[in-house]
Design a protein around this motif. Structure first.
Motif, mmCIF file in Angstrom:
data_model
loop_
_atom_site.group_PDB
_atom_site.id
_atom_site.type_symbol
_atom_site.label_atom_id
_atom_site.label_comp_id
_atom_site.label_asym_id
_atom_site.label_seq_id
_atom_site.Cartn_x
_atom_site.Cartn_y
_atom_site.Cartn_z
ATOM 1 N N LYS A 1 7.928 -1.683 1.324
ATOM 2 C CA LYS A 1 8.979 -0.665 1.375
ATOM 3 C C LYS A 1 9.531 -0.376 -0.014
ATOM 4 O O LYS A 1 9.702 0.790 -0.400
ATOM 5 C CB LYS A 1 10.102 -1.134 2.312
ATOM 6 C CG LYS A 1 11.295 -0.185 2.391
ATOM 7 C CD LYS A 1 10.909 1.158 2.996
ATOM 8 C CE LYS A 1 12.118 2.053 3.172
ATOM 9 N NZ LYS A 1 11.725 3.421 3.627
ATOM 10 N N ILE A 2 9.801 -1.427 -0.791
ATOM 11 C CA ILE A 2 10.354 -1.221 -2.135
ATOM 12 C C ILE A 2 9.332 -0.540 -3.036
ATOM 13 O O ILE A 2 9.671 0.357 -3.816
ATOM 14 C CB ILE A 2 10.834 -2.552 -2.739
ATOM 15 C CG1 ILE A 2 12.014 -3.099 -1.930
ATOM 16 C CG2 ILE A 2 11.253 -2.366 -4.204
ATOM 17 C CD1 ILE A 2 12.472 -4.493 -2.334
ATOM 18 N N ARG A 3 8.069 -0.914 -2.916
ATOM 19 C CA ARG A 3 7.038 -0.250 -3.727
ATOM 20 C C ARG A 3 6.958 1.237 -3.355
ATOM 21 O O ARG A 3 6.795 2.100 -4.228
ATOM 22 C CB ARG A 3 5.679 -0.923 -3.521
ATOM 23 C CG ARG A 3 5.566 -2.328 -4.106
ATOM 24 C CD ARG A 3 4.107 -2.707 -4.327
ATOM 25 N NE ARG A 3 3.889 -4.132 -4.493
ATOM 26 C CZ ARG A 3 4.020 -4.805 -5.631
ATOM 27 N NH1 ARG A 3 4.428 -4.183 -6.723
ATOM 28 N NH2 ARG A 3 3.761 -6.114 -5.683
ATOM 29 N N GLU A 4 7.080 1.553 -2.057
ATOM 30 C CA GLU A 4 7.051 2.958 -1.620
ATOM 31 C C GLU A 4 8.253 3.726 -2.159
ATOM 32 O O GLU A 4 8.126 4.872 -2.606
ATOM 33 C CB GLU A 4 7.023 3.021 -0.090
ATOM 34 C CG GLU A 4 5.691 2.604 0.515
ATOM 35 C CD GLU A 4 5.752 2.488 2.036
ATOM 36 O OE1 GLU A 4 6.877 2.568 2.609
ATOM 37 O OE2 GLU A 4 4.681 2.301 2.659
ATOM 38 N N LEU A 5 9.419 3.104 -2.127
ATOM 39 C CA LEU A 5 10.626 3.746 -2.670
ATOM 40 C C LEU A 5 10.470 4.004 -4.165
ATOM 41 O O LEU A 5 10.859 5.062 -4.675
ATOM 42 C CB LEU A 5 11.855 2.856 -2.427
ATOM 43 C CG LEU A 5 12.372 2.757 -0.987
ATOM 44 C CD1 LEU A 5 13.419 1.640 -0.875
ATOM 45 C CD2 LEU A 5 12.981 4.089 -0.542
ATOM 46 N N ALA A 6 9.884 3.039 -4.883
ATOM 47 C CA ALA A 6 9.674 3.208 -6.326
ATOM 48 C C ALA A 6 8.694 4.345 -6.610
ATOM 49 O O ALA A 6 8.907 5.150 -7.523
ATOM 50 C CB ALA A 6 9.161 1.899 -6.930
ATOM 51 N N ALA A 7 7.621 4.412 -5.818
ATOM 52 C CA ALA A 7 6.642 5.490 -5.999
ATOM 53 C C ALA A 7 7.283 6.856 -5.786
ATOM 54 O O ALA A 7 6.980 7.821 -6.503
ATOM 55 C CB ALA A 7 5.467 5.288 -5.044
ATOM 56 N N ALA A 8 8.179 6.934 -4.799
ATOM 57 C CA ALA A 8 8.870 8.203 -4.525
ATOM 58 C C ALA A 8 9.765 8.621 -5.682
ATOM 59 O O ALA A 8 10.090 9.803 -5.833
ATOM 60 C CB ALA A 8 9.701 8.076 -3.246
ATOM 61 N N ARG B 1 6.055 -9.294 3.184
ATOM 62 C CA ARG B 1 5.166 -8.162 2.870
ATOM 63 C C ARG B 1 5.759 -6.797 3.217
ATOM 64 O O ARG B 1 5.737 -5.889 2.374
ATOM 65 C CB ARG B 1 3.810 -8.333 3.544
ATOM 66 C CG ARG B 1 2.872 -7.180 3.173
ATOM 67 C CD ARG B 1 1.431 -7.557 3.167
ATOM 68 N NE ARG B 1 0.677 -6.577 2.384
ATOM 69 C CZ ARG B 1 -0.302 -6.880 1.565
ATOM 70 N NH1 ARG B 1 -0.641 -8.131 1.372
ATOM 71 N NH2 ARG B 1 -0.944 -5.939 0.904
ATOM 72 N N PRO B 2 6.301 -6.567 4.438
ATOM 73 C CA PRO B 2 6.831 -5.231 4.719
ATOM 74 C C PRO B 2 8.022 -4.858 3.825
ATOM 75 O O PRO B 2 8.190 -3.686 3.486
ATOM 76 C CB PRO B 2 7.243 -5.306 6.195
ATOM 77 C CG PRO B 2 7.256 -6.744 6.553
ATOM 78 C CD PRO B 2 6.310 -7.429 5.628
ATOM 79 N N GLY C 1 1.393 -11.794 0.935
ATOM 80 C CA GLY C 1 2.715 -11.216 0.719
ATOM 81 C C GLY C 1 2.749 -10.081 -0.285
ATOM 82 O O GLY C 1 3.779 -9.443 -0.451
ATOM 83 N N ASP C 2 1.609 -9.827 -0.991
ATOM 84 C CA ASP C 2 1.562 -8.862 -2.090
ATOM 85 C C ASP C 2 2.538 -9.261 -3.191
ATOM 86 O O ASP C 2 3.271 -8.441 -3.737
ATOM 87 C CB ASP C 2 1.855 -7.438 -1.595
ATOM 88 C CG ASP C 2 1.597 -6.382 -2.674
ATOM 89 O OD1 ASP C 2 0.807 -6.673 -3.601
ATOM 90 O OD2 ASP C 2 2.196 -5.292 -2.610
ATOM 91 N N LEU C 3 2.532 -10.546 -3.526
ATOM 92 C CA LEU C 3 3.406 -11.089 -4.563
ATOM 93 C C LEU C 3 2.731 -11.077 -5.926
ATOM 94 O O LEU C 3 1.508 -10.953 -6.027
ATOM 95 C CB LEU C 3 3.788 -12.530 -4.210
ATOM 96 C CG LEU C 3 4.695 -12.719 -2.989
ATOM 97 C CD1 LEU C 3 4.653 -14.164 -2.524
ATOM 98 C CD2 LEU C 3 6.120 -12.294 -3.311
ATOM 99 N N VAL D 1 12.521 -12.507 -4.272
ATOM 100 C CA VAL D 1 12.582 -12.492 -2.807
ATOM 101 C C VAL D 1 12.456 -13.930 -2.295
ATOM 102 O O VAL D 1 12.006 -14.817 -3.011
ATOM 103 C CB VAL D 1 11.468 -11.619 -2.199
ATOM 104 C CG1 VAL D 1 11.687 -10.147 -2.540
ATOM 105 C CG2 VAL D 1 10.086 -12.067 -2.680
ATOM 106 N N SER D 2 12.874 -14.146 -1.053
ATOM 107 C CA SER D 2 12.813 -15.494 -0.511
ATOM 108 C C SER D 2 12.571 -15.453 0.991
ATOM 109 O O SER D 2 13.189 -14.665 1.711
ATOM 110 C CB SER D 2 14.127 -16.238 -0.801
ATOM 111 O OG SER D 2 14.014 -17.598 -0.490
ATOM 112 N N SER D 3 11.656 -16.289 1.458
ATOM 113 C CA SER D 3 11.387 -16.392 2.889
ATOM 114 C C SER D 3 10.554 -17.638 3.135
ATOM 115 O O SER D 3 9.986 -18.218 2.203
ATOM 116 C CB SER D 3 10.642 -15.164 3.407
ATOM 117 O OG SER D 3 10.393 -15.297 4.796
#
Length: 486
Positions: free
Chosen positions: A265-272, A260-261, A398-400, A251-253
């Motif tokens: 979101k990607i972590r939530e999608l992976a959990a699903a 972070r959001p 950032g939860d990196l 990721v880059s910013s």
């Protein structure tokens, strides 16, 4: 995930590219920079030895398949400013670097858009063998018009369609890497003139929307079978793809608060999808300029700015976003509406609609300043203590899980990280200690721990492992789709 009281470990990858001007165009003019020597194998051998000795996790190599011709509607400034031009193939030096290193992993960028999956599967199995399992793949889908024209296609595939195609591409690869060979298919039996058992090498019979093949994998299982999987892209389609396939996401910013959001979101999608969300590792672009003191680092930064190519930076950003920045007044705000190009890096374009305290407004002047060093990623200037503090803040906010370290000069930036930053991070207990003498870990074990050379059981690729393999039914085009095309 770190247990209570245990400090989260930070992973560092060196971020390079087989080109003159990667993320800091113009530094080839700097007498201390060796970017112009990358066409010599010696550059890569010496860099790999430095990174391995210094404790880097991996060397992450970007790649591109065509020049940047959005700025002024021409390739001329891309060529003139050496803005990721010329570019050699990142695959070639990998085995030479593996031969002179013990622990460093290698991740290279390759596209799902330009070659049949069988050819990539063969090449990557070979590289995983020759590196002793220290190989990873940064999966990209390719978007550049110039690249598609180079292989005889007039227009790139539409953004979301590219990801649907890539999803099937990965399934084909899992079938070849995970499902074709049994672990014990090679069983040398000299007395019966038999080296491998054909009954234990499955023929893959894939009939999909985008790909069809009928073959056994031609390479026996490598140490990891499937290379460690990186992916970059945080658009809706890219996030869905990452949550399904990626083990690490790039990721880059300019701000961890913006990242972070997207990461959440990607972590939530992976959990699903039944995956452990913490098993996905996020790496942010990060360009450090380190001195023994903050004052020394600031002096280095001032010196580096003498060599920047402002136009080179604008060429890169114009190409990434589809916005011809040469047509916008220097102090006029840039918006997504300025992008007239259908094929672009949506996650980078999205950055220009997102401001922060550091950057309240994106204008060509601000973009030029930011893009000429670090390629729009974060720049940290300071002593090892200052940069380590900043890194820990980014990880926390950032939860990196780590960073892809961009260089300003090479090998100078990487030498600063090895000599000054990594020792400081280790003193704080947030960076892995050197491997034990004689210990050899695969790329996946470096991230997940000893013993985890293969895909985790909660990864979609694990469903294609030899012992549980079931061939997918052939693709049947939806009747409604057929009617709509008439």
């Amino acid at each position: 995930m770190a247990s209570p009281g245990e400090k989260k470990q930070i992973f560092l990858n060196a971020f390079d590219m087989s080109t003159i001007g990667h993320l800091s165009p113009g530094q080839w003019k700097n007498p201390v920079d060796k970017s112009a020597t990358k066409r010599k194998l010696e550059y890569w051998i010496e860099l790999a030895k430095l990174l391995d000795r210094g404790g880097f996790n991996a060397l992450f190599l970007a790649d591109t398949y065509g020049g940047y011709d959005t700025y002024e509607g021409s390739l001329d400034n891309c060529i003139r400013r050496a803005a990721q031009w010329p570019v050699t193939d990142p695959t070639i030096p990998i085995t030479a670097m593996a031969a002179v290193t013990k622990n460093l992993s290698f991740a290279i960028t390759a596209s799902t858009s330009f070659e049949p999956p069988f050819l990539l599967a063969k090449r990557f199995s070979t590289l995983d063998h020759f590196t002793g399992g220290r190989f990873g793949w940064n999966i990209v889908t390719s978007w550049k018009k110039a690249a598609f024209k180079a292989i005889g296609l007039e227009n790139p595939i539409e953004h979301d369609e590219r990801y649907r195609q890539a999803d099937e591409y990965l399934k084909v690869l899992y079938k070849l890497w995970e499902g074709s060979w049994a672990d014990d298919a090679i069983s040398p039996d000299p007395e019966n003139d038999s080296y491998a058992d054909p009954d234990k090498i499955r023929t893959i019979n894939h009939k999909g929307k985008y790909f069809s093949l009928n073959t056994r994998h031609i390479v026996d299982p490598s140490p990891q079978r499937t290379p460690f999987l990186f992916q970059a892209g945080t658009s809706a389609a890219g996030s869905e793809f990452a949550a399904t396939h990626a083990e690490a996401i790039f990721v880059s910013s300019h701000s961890p608060a913006i990242l972070r959001p997207k990461i959440t979101k990607i972590r939530e999608l992976a959990a699903a999808k039944g995956r452990d969300p913490q098993s996905l590792k996020f790496f942010a672009t990060y360009t450090p300029i380190i001195g023994r003191t903050d004052e020394e680092a600031r002096a280095k930064y001032a010196e580096l700015q003498k060599y920047t190519s402002v136009v080179g930076g604008l060429v890169l950003v114009s190409g990434w976003t589809g916005i011809d920045l040469s047509k916008i007044p220097l102090d006029q705000e840039v918006s997504a509406a300025d992008s007239l190009e259908a094929h672009k890096v949506r996650s980078i374009l999205d950055a220009f609609t997102t401001t922060s305290e550091d950057i309240p407004q994106w204008t060509p002047r601000v973009i030029a300043q930011k893009a000429s060093i670090g390629g729009l990623g974060h720049i940290a200037v300071g002593s090892p203590q200052t940069v380590a503090d900043d890194m820990e803040r980014w990880v926390r906010e950032g939860d990196l899980d780590g960073f892809n370290i961009g260089y300003v000069t090479t090998p100078g930036t990487f030498e600063e990280v090895v000599e000054l930053l990594i020792p400081e991070l280790r003193r704080r207990g947030v960076y892995p200690e050197p491997a034990e003498e004689g210990e050899r870990l695969t790329a996946r074990e470096r991230v997940y721990g000893k013993g985890q050379s293969g895909l985790r059981d909660d990864h979609v690729g694990a469903t294609y492992k030899y012992d549980r393999y079931q061939e997918d039914p052939p693709y049947v085009e939806d009747e409604a789709v057929k009617e709509g095309e008439k």
